[in-house]
Design a protein around this motif. Sequence first.
Motif, PDB file in Angstrom:
ATOM      1  N   THR A  10      23.098 -61.348  10.052  1.00 12.18           N
ATOM      2  CA  THR A  10      21.744 -61.345  10.578  1.00 12.18           C
ATOM      3  C   THR A  10      21.639 -60.343  11.719  1.00 12.18           C
ATOM      4  N   GLY A  11      20.589 -59.538  11.680  1.00 14.95           N
ATOM      5  CA  GLY A  11      20.439 -58.478  12.661  1.00 14.95           C
ATOM      6  C   GLY A  11      20.916 -57.137  12.135  1.00 14.95           C
ATOM      7  N   GLY A  12      21.539 -57.148  10.955  1.00 13.65           N
ATOM      8  CA  GLY A  12      22.037 -55.917  10.355  1.00 13.65           C
ATOM      9  C   GLY A  12      20.986 -55.250   9.480  1.00 13.65           C
ATOM     10  N   SER A  13      21.422 -54.407   8.545  1.00 12.88           N
ATOM     11  CA  SER A  13      20.508 -53.637   7.705  1.00 12.88           C
ATOM     12  C   SER A  13      20.957 -53.668   6.248  1.00 12.88           C
ATOM     13  N   ILE A  14      20.010 -53.394   5.354  1.00 16.56           N
ATOM     14  CA  ILE A  14      20.325 -53.242   3.933  1.00 16.56           C
ATOM     15  C   ILE A  14      19.597 -52.010   3.427  1.00 16.56           C
ATOM     16  N   SER A  15      20.240 -51.243   2.549  1.00 13.20           N
ATOM     17  CA  SER A  15      19.642 -50.052   1.946  1.00 13.20           C
ATOM     18  C   SER A  15      19.567 -50.228   0.445  1.00 13.20           C
ATOM     19  N   ILE A  16      18.416 -49.925  -0.129  1.00 11.46           N
ATOM     20  CA  ILE A  16      18.170 -50.090  -1.557  1.00 11.46           C
ATOM     21  C   ILE A  16      17.876 -48.734  -2.176  1.00 11.46           C
ATOM     22  N   PRO A  17      18.752 -48.211  -3.056  1.00  9.78           N
ATOM     23  CA  PRO A  17      18.457 -46.960  -3.743  1.00  9.78           C
ATOM     24  C   PRO A  17      17.562 -47.216  -4.959  1.00  9.78           C
ATOM     25  N   CYS A  18      16.442 -46.536  -5.052  1.00  8.15           N
ATOM     26  CA  CYS A  18      15.473 -46.731  -6.129  1.00  8.15           C
ATOM     27  C   CYS A  18      15.452 -45.494  -7.023  1.00  8.15           C
ATOM     28  N   LEU A  19      15.759 -45.678  -8.276  1.00 10.21           N
ATOM     29  CA  LEU A  19      15.832 -44.571  -9.230  1.00 10.21           C
ATOM     30  C   LEU A  19      14.451 -44.289  -9.836  1.00 10.21           C
ATOM     31  N   TYR A  20      14.184 -43.011 -10.165  1.00  9.68           N
ATOM     32  CA  TYR A  20      12.926 -42.680 -10.820  1.00  9.68           C
ATOM     33  C   TYR A  20      13.133 -41.509 -11.777  1.00  9.68           C
ATOM     34  N   GLU A  21      12.184 -41.337 -12.701  1.00  5.51           N
ATOM     35  CA  GLU A  21      12.253 -40.270 -13.696  1.00  5.51           C
ATOM     36  C   GLU A  21      12.012 -38.909 -13.032  1.00  5.51           C
ATOM     37  N   PRO A  22      12.640 -37.826 -13.538  1.00  7.27           N
ATOM     38  CA  PRO A  22      12.510 -36.493 -12.931  1.00  7.27           C
ATOM     39  C   PRO A  22      11.069 -36.018 -12.777  1.00  7.27           C
ATOM     40  N   HIS A  23      10.172 -36.405 -13.700  1.00 11.04           N
ATOM     41  CA  HIS A  23       8.798 -35.905 -13.609  1.00 11.04           C
ATOM     42  C   HIS A  23       8.006 -36.554 -12.469  1.00 11.04           C
ATOM     43  N   TYR A  24       8.616 -37.516 -11.760  1.00  3.22           N
ATOM     44  CA  TYR A  24       7.981 -38.111 -10.588  1.00  3.22           C
ATOM     45  C   TYR A  24       8.537 -37.527  -9.286  1.00  3.22           C
ATOM     46  N   ARG A  25       9.276 -36.429  -9.389  1.00  4.31           N
ATOM     47  CA  ARG A  25       9.970 -35.853  -8.232  1.00  4.31           C
ATOM     48  C   ARG A  25       9.010 -35.550  -7.070  1.00  4.31           C
ATOM     49  N   ASN A  26       7.828 -35.057  -7.373  1.00  2.00           N
ATOM     50  CA  ASN A  26       6.901 -34.652  -6.317  1.00  2.00           C
ATOM     51  C   ASN A  26       5.872 -35.731  -5.967  1.00  2.00           C
ATOM     52  N   HIS A  27       6.040 -36.926  -6.508  1.00  2.00           N
ATOM     53  CA  HIS A  27       5.110 -38.008  -6.214  1.00  2.00           C
ATOM     54  C   HIS A  27       5.526 -38.745  -4.937  1.00  2.00           C
ATOM     55  N   VAL A  28       4.575 -39.426  -4.328  1.00  2.00           N
ATOM     56  CA  VAL A  28       4.847 -40.235  -3.136  1.00  2.00           C
ATOM     57  C   VAL A  28       5.573 -41.507  -3.543  1.00  2.00           C
ATOM     58  N   LYS A  29       6.627 -41.840  -2.782  1.00  2.00           N
ATOM     59  CA  LYS A  29       7.363 -43.084  -3.006  1.00  2.00           C
ATOM     60  C   LYS A  29       7.162 -44.005  -1.805  1.00  2.00           C
ATOM     61  N   TYR A  30       7.286 -45.316  -2.043  1.00  2.00           N
ATOM     62  CA  TYR A  30       7.030 -46.243  -0.947  1.00  2.00           C
ATOM     63  C   TYR A  30       7.770 -47.567  -1.128  1.00  2.00           C
ATOM     64  N   LEU A  31       7.863 -48.317  -0.039  1.00  5.10           N
ATOM     65  CA  LEU A  31       8.399 -49.676  -0.024  1.00  5.10           C
ATOM     66  C   LEU A  31       7.240 -50.608   0.286  1.00  5.10           C
ATOM     67  N   CYS A  32       7.077 -51.639  -0.556  1.00  8.19           N
ATOM     68  CA  CYS A  32       5.957 -52.558  -0.422  1.00  8.19           C
ATOM     69  C   CYS A  32       6.483 -53.989  -0.281  1.00  8.19           C
ATOM     70  N   GLU A  33       5.888 -54.757   0.620  1.00  5.12           N
ATOM     71  CA  GLU A  33       6.348 -56.109   0.933  1.00  5.12           C
ATOM     72  C   GLU A  33       5.342 -57.140   0.436  1.00  5.12           C
ATOM     73  N   GLY A  34       5.818 -58.112  -0.362  1.00  5.49           N
ATOM     74  CA  GLY A  34       4.924 -59.163  -0.838  1.00  5.49           C
ATOM     75  C   GLY A  34       5.341 -59.715  -2.188  1.00  5.49           C
ATOM     76  N   HIS A  35       4.952 -60.958  -2.469  1.00  4.81           N
ATOM     77  CA  HIS A  35       5.360 -61.613  -3.708  1.00  4.81           C
ATOM     78  C   HIS A  35       4.743 -60.954  -4.939  1.00  4.81           C
ATOM     79  N   PHE A  36       3.463 -60.559  -4.852  1.00  7.98           N
ATOM     80  CA  PHE A  36       2.777 -59.929  -5.972  1.00  7.98           C
ATOM     81  C   PHE A  36       2.486 -58.468  -5.634  1.00  7.98           C
ATOM     82  N   PHE A  37       2.758 -57.586  -6.578  1.00 10.77           N
ATOM     83  CA  PHE A  37       2.599 -56.163  -6.328  1.00 10.77           C
ATOM     84  C   PHE A  37       1.161 -55.786  -6.003  1.00 10.77           C
ATOM     85  N   ILE A  38       0.204 -56.425  -6.657  1.00  8.70           N
ATOM     86  CA  ILE A  38      -1.192 -56.038  -6.496  1.00  8.70           C
ATOM     87  C   ILE A  38      -1.700 -56.288  -5.078  1.00  8.70           C
ATOM     88  N   VAL A  39      -1.051 -57.190  -4.338  1.00  2.90           N
ATOM     89  CA  VAL A  39      -1.497 -57.482  -2.971  1.00  2.90           C
ATOM     90  C   VAL A  39      -0.393 -57.235  -1.944  1.00  2.90           C
TER      91      VAL A  39
END
Length: 209
Positions: A10-39
């Motif tokens: 507790t008090g430490g950190s975790i890093s999550i590597p997220c893979l994506y397809e090459p054609h999304y290289r120039n798209h914006v990526k983000y981390l979102c917090e919540g049980h349901f993606f839509i909200v």
Amino acid sequence: MTVSEVSVKTGGSISIPCLYEPHYRNHVKYLCEGHFFIVCTIVAQTDQPKSSSEKFSIYDDTDQNIFTVSIHDLTHKDSHYWWCGVEIEKNRDVRQYFHLSVTTAFEGGSVTVACHHKYPKVTKWCRLGRNCVTDQSRSIDGTPVTINTSVPNVFTVTMSELTTESSGWYWCVKGKLQMPVLVTVHELTSTTTTTMSPSTAGNTNKTLK
């Protein structure tokens, strides 16, 4: 999407590597917090790196098509769903969730974790970088582990006789699905009251349990 193998308290950190397809290289990526993606609430994104708080960070490696999200100063309040997302348009964003569970326990006690699933596959409880147990009653690094599969679509894992060495990252494993669980064991301290004569006044016996 994969979760990095880290071991923190507790008090430490975790890093999550997220893979994506090459054609999304120039798209914006983000981390979102919540049980349901839509909200869910976006807490870090690659087009606004300076707006990220000290708790969250994000980095996009376009050469390897991996963006890494990091969560710092973990507490039990961080135990819920998070989403790695790639911005497309409107509600067509590409996303993948991961569930993070941060568990705290005390030395000598026990902790129980519920792992939910949909399909009847091999059930495992693993410690990152160590071994796994599949039987109903085994041990990992000397910590007794009991697995209960009597309830449909959920298996519970109980670790008992905990020590501070039991702290670290574990996995609920069901087939190819994995859910990281952070277990933090605190040393339990207590003070024993004693009758002191004038010659021993000022000394206190402290017992660690």
